[in-house]
Scaffold this active site. Sequence first.
Site, PDB file in Angstrom:
ATOM      1  N   THR A 133       4.548  45.809 -41.647  1.00  0.00           N
ATOM      2  CA  THR A 133       3.780  44.803 -40.897  1.00  0.00           C
ATOM      3  C   THR A 133       4.458  44.442 -39.583  1.00  0.00           C
ATOM      4  O   THR A 133       5.702  44.483 -39.485  1.00  0.00           O
ATOM      5  CB  THR A 133       3.643  43.524 -41.754  1.00  0.00           C
ATOM      6  OG1 THR A 133       3.125  42.483 -40.931  1.00  0.00           O
ATOM      7  CG2 THR A 133       4.966  43.049 -42.315  1.00  0.00           C
TER       8      THR A 133
ATOM      9  N   TYR B 202       7.200  36.509 -45.688  1.00  0.00           N
ATOM     10  CA  TYR B 202       6.366  37.719 -45.784  1.00  0.00           C
ATOM     11  C   TYR B 202       6.992  38.847 -44.945  1.00  0.00           C
ATOM     12  O   TYR B 202       7.224  39.950 -45.443  1.00  0.00           O
ATOM     13  CB  TYR B 202       4.943  37.408 -45.297  1.00  0.00           C
ATOM     14  CG  TYR B 202       4.109  38.642 -45.106  1.00  0.00           C
ATOM     15  CD1 TYR B 202       3.731  39.411 -46.198  1.00  0.00           C
ATOM     16  CD2 TYR B 202       3.713  39.053 -43.833  1.00  0.00           C
ATOM     17  CE1 TYR B 202       2.976  40.570 -46.021  1.00  0.00           C
ATOM     18  CE2 TYR B 202       2.967  40.196 -43.654  1.00  0.00           C
ATOM     19  CZ  TYR B 202       2.596  40.947 -44.747  1.00  0.00           C
ATOM     20  OH  TYR B 202       1.867  42.095 -44.567  1.00  0.00           O
TER      21      TYR B 202
END
Length: 342
Positions: A126, A150
């Site tokens: 990501t 995250y």
Amino acid sequence: MTNLLQSTKPVRVFVTGGAGYIGSHVTLALREAGCELCVYDNLTTGHREAVLQDELVKGDLADRKALGKAMKAFRPDAVLHFAASIEVGESVSDPLKYYRNNSVNALNLLELTRELNVDKFVFSSTAAVYGSPQQFPVTEDAILAPINPYGASKMMTERFLDDLAAADQEFKYVSLRYFNVAGADPKGRLGQDYANPTHLITRALKTALGKYPKLQIFGTDYATQDGTCIRDYIHVVDLAQAHLDALNYLMLGSDSQVLNCGYGHGFSVREVIDMAKQVTGVDFPVEEVGRRPGDPAQLIADNNKIIRLLSWHPRHDDLKTIIETAWFWEQKLALSGFKQIV
Ligand code: UFG
């Protein structure tokens, strides 16, 4: 580039999280390219209907025994690893869930991958690994400084892969750093369907459908042109193609890579909302509220590396197309629910 996915012997691909939003678009594209698939998914956020029944093994990555059994039975040529927790906000309030699901579970998978001598691995990473980058567009060699658990949990797995590849000459991987993935299969067969969606485009379209009373803008005081955050929105079908290109690249015997997946330009939250209103024809209510924790002001990909190395050709680089395909899907979902893919 030679396309090994089209060769006479089908490539066997083990896909974790293949019943989820991005995973299911990739499995659809792999299936259409002639690959044989085993989708390993615990169906907590994924949908049984998103994959063919005979491809699906319902199981959790934390269950090493079940995972090993599924992998041994299938004998994959390559692993594509999508299964993960993906909400930035939730990762701030429940960090351990993210370290367990995204880092610890990835270790289980990697250990089994090597035990079974599978040496090709594609990882869903990501843009959140960059944190709040100082330069735009951001290149893959930028400093990794995630600002939420995250991003940190995904960065850890990137590190596992890098260290493993350094220790084991046979093992090759591609980490794809996704920017903001949106849109849906243009034929309306697949799309996003989360119980509590947090993504901007999905929230906007569901607000247009009347499922939420209003859409909130999280922060209007960022150092951007209109004060709202800027993101590089990439169509899920172009992202799926990037996975096929990455797999083909590994099948050709190429070296490990970390690659950004985005278009190289961004849109502000306000611009996305304006386009959502234009596409839906609904002037839904919008409320300006404070910043959401963990949000960087701007994230835009430098995509030169993926274009150069994988010959990736994005075909849906258009915010209107992204929102139109998502809107088509949202309307279908509202009318008839998630239908079994055939
Ligand atoms: N936003 C709103 N209102 C909403 C939802 C979102 O204003 O109701 C704003 C957010 O604050 C942010 C922007 O819209 O500024 C985009 O937010 P999303 O939740 O759609 O996406 P994120 O940028 O938070 O995260 C997504 C993925 C991550 C990935 C990241 C990389 O969820 O997996 O993009 O850019 F890491």
